[in-house]
Enzyme design. Structure first.
Site, short mmCIF file in Angstrom:
data_model
loop_
_atom_site.label_atom_id
_atom_site.label_comp_id
_atom_site.label_asym_id
_atom_site.label_seq_id
_atom_site.Cartn_x
_atom_site.Cartn_y
_atom_site.Cartn_z
N ALA A 32 1.41 -1.41 0.10
CA ALA A 32 0.38 -0.22 -0.25
C ALA A 32 0.42 0.86 -0.13
CB ALA A 32 -0.73 -0.35 1.21
N ALA A 35 4.30 7.94 -0.81
CA ALA A 35 5.12 9.06 -1.00
C ALA A 35 6.28 9.13 0.29
CB ALA A 35 4.33 10.69 -1.20
N HIS A 37 6.50 5.85 1.85
CA HIS A 37 7.51 4.92 0.71
C HIS A 37 9.30 5.01 -0.51
CE1 HIS A 37 4.05 2.72 3.21
NE2 HIS A 37 4.98 1.97 3.71
N GLN A 61 3.14 -9.60 12.66
CA GLN A 61 2.78 -8.26 13.85
C GLN A 61 1.52 -8.10 14.25
OE1 GLN A 61 5.54 -6.38 10.47
NE2 GLN A 61 4.41 -4.22 11.06
N LYS A 149 8.52 7.48 11.36
CA LYS A 149 7.11 8.07 11.87
C LYS A 149 6.95 6.57 13.02
CE LYS A 149 2.97 6.71 9.55
NZ LYS A 149 2.22 5.97 10.62
N VAL A 176 7.33 11.72 5.76
CA VAL A 176 6.20 12.53 4.92
C VAL A 176 5.45 12.43 5.04
CG1 VAL A 176 6.71 12.75 2.62
CG2 VAL A 176 8.81 12.00 3.40
O1 PAF Z 1 7.05 -0.83 8.83
C1 PAF Z 1 6.69 -1.49 8.37
O2 PAF Z 1 5.90 -1.46 7.01
C2 PAF Z 1 6.53 -2.97 8.86
O3 PAF Z 1 6.18 -2.98 10.94
C3 PAF Z 1 7.43 -3.67 8.36
C4 PAF Z 1 9.11 -3.19 8.74
C5 PAF Z 1 7.61 -3.51 6.66
C6 PAF Z 1 7.75 -5.01 8.96
O4 PAF Z 1 6.83 -6.07 8.17
#
Ligand code: PAF
Length: 283
Positions: A32, A35, A37, A61, A149, A176
């Site tokens: 998903a 900007a 990322h 997680q 963030k 960002v």
């Molecule tokens: O920050 C994230 O998007 C996630 O926690 C990560 C680091 C990709 C691990 O799944």
């Protein structure tokens, strides 16, 4: 750009790159992409010969099954963005590929993981450590990029790298924001137009608190942010903590630390959002 879904194929490709003397950058994501990322990938592209972006919604997680189910999944659009910003590889494995057997590893990053997100989302950072360590073993990057963030996540990943003595550099990248101040997040797409409007209160309260903090105590500054959030219909504060940026432990006075960061988590409707702001240090 190559889209790869097995560790075997990834290792074979990266082995060739390494043999040719190329440096490898990794940007772990859950897809998903936005900007925020893109800025991580752009930085990685500048600093490495080959950039791998992992796109994997990591089930271990999520402590809330519902949250996992509704997490946005947009692989096609993600690949289009990654191609544009110069990633060499999108690594998008299945859950079976990353967890062929249950991962029973238990990490401890105390006291970093016992506060804030660690306290509100039991098991969250253990799951993050499980997947990020697996990605580090699969990619063996020279550098890996994470956004500030997720301030606590960044501190915990640095600690994990120290604990496991992994030979890579962790690069933290600034938050960002949308032009109106909202911190970019994949979860923003889950907000209704009304909720999106209300969510703006988060960044505006944090920004205003920086000026407030210049002439007020830490306790008053904390209350300043809490009051704004609590007075906004539709926002439900989970916590606002002003912490030392290295230890993540709460501080009581501005003089308690040279690196003071305010970290917030709240619900905007059913969507959980986090943000943070630096009051001093950390440059
Ligand atoms: O920050 C994230 O998007 C996630 O926690 C990560 C680091 C990709 C691990 O799944």
């Amino acid at each position: 750009m190559k889209v790869i879904d097995t560790i075997k194929e990834l290792k074979s490709l990266l082995g060739e790159c390494r043999a040719a003397g190329k440096s490898i950058g990794l940007v772990p994501t859950m897809g998903a992409l936005h900007a925020g990322h893109a800025s991580l990938v752009e930085r990685a592209v500048k600093e490495n010969d080959v950039v791998v972006v992992s796109v994997f919604v990591n089930p271990t997680q999520f402590n809330d099954k519902n949250d996992l189910e509704k997490y946005p999944r947009t692989l096609e659009a993600d690949c289009a963005l990654l191609e544009k910003v110069g990633a060499a590889v999108a690594f998008a494995p299945s859950v079976q590929e990353m967890y062929p057997v249950e991962d029973t590893r238990q990490f401890s990053f105390a006291p970093l993981d016992t506060v804030m997100e660690g306290a509100c989302r039991p098991g969250h950072f253990n799951g993050v450590a499980q997947i990020v360590s697996k990605l580090f073993y699969a990619v063996e990057p020279d550098r890996a990029y994470f956004g500030e963030k997720d301030f606590q996540q960044l501190a915990i990943i640095r600690e994990m790298v120290r604990q496991l003595s992994l030979p890579l550099e962790i690069v933290g990248c600034p938050i960002v924001r949308e032009s109106d101040g909202l911190a970019m997040s994949s979860r923003n797409t889950l907000l209704s137009a009304d909720e999106r409007e209300r969510a703006l209160t988060i960044s505006s309260a944090l920004f205003a608190s920086v000026d407030f903090a210049k002439v007020n105590t830490l306790e008053a500054t904390k209350a300043f942010v809490e009051d704004i959030i609590n007075d906004t219909t539709g926002l439900e504060l989970e916590y606002y903590k002003i912490v030392d940026g290295d230890t993540l432990q709460e501080i009581k006075e501005w003089s308690d630390s040279d690196y003071a960061v305010g970290c917030i988590a709240l619900f905007c409707g059913n969507v959980r959002l986090i943000d943070n702001i630096k009051y001093k240090g950390g440059e």
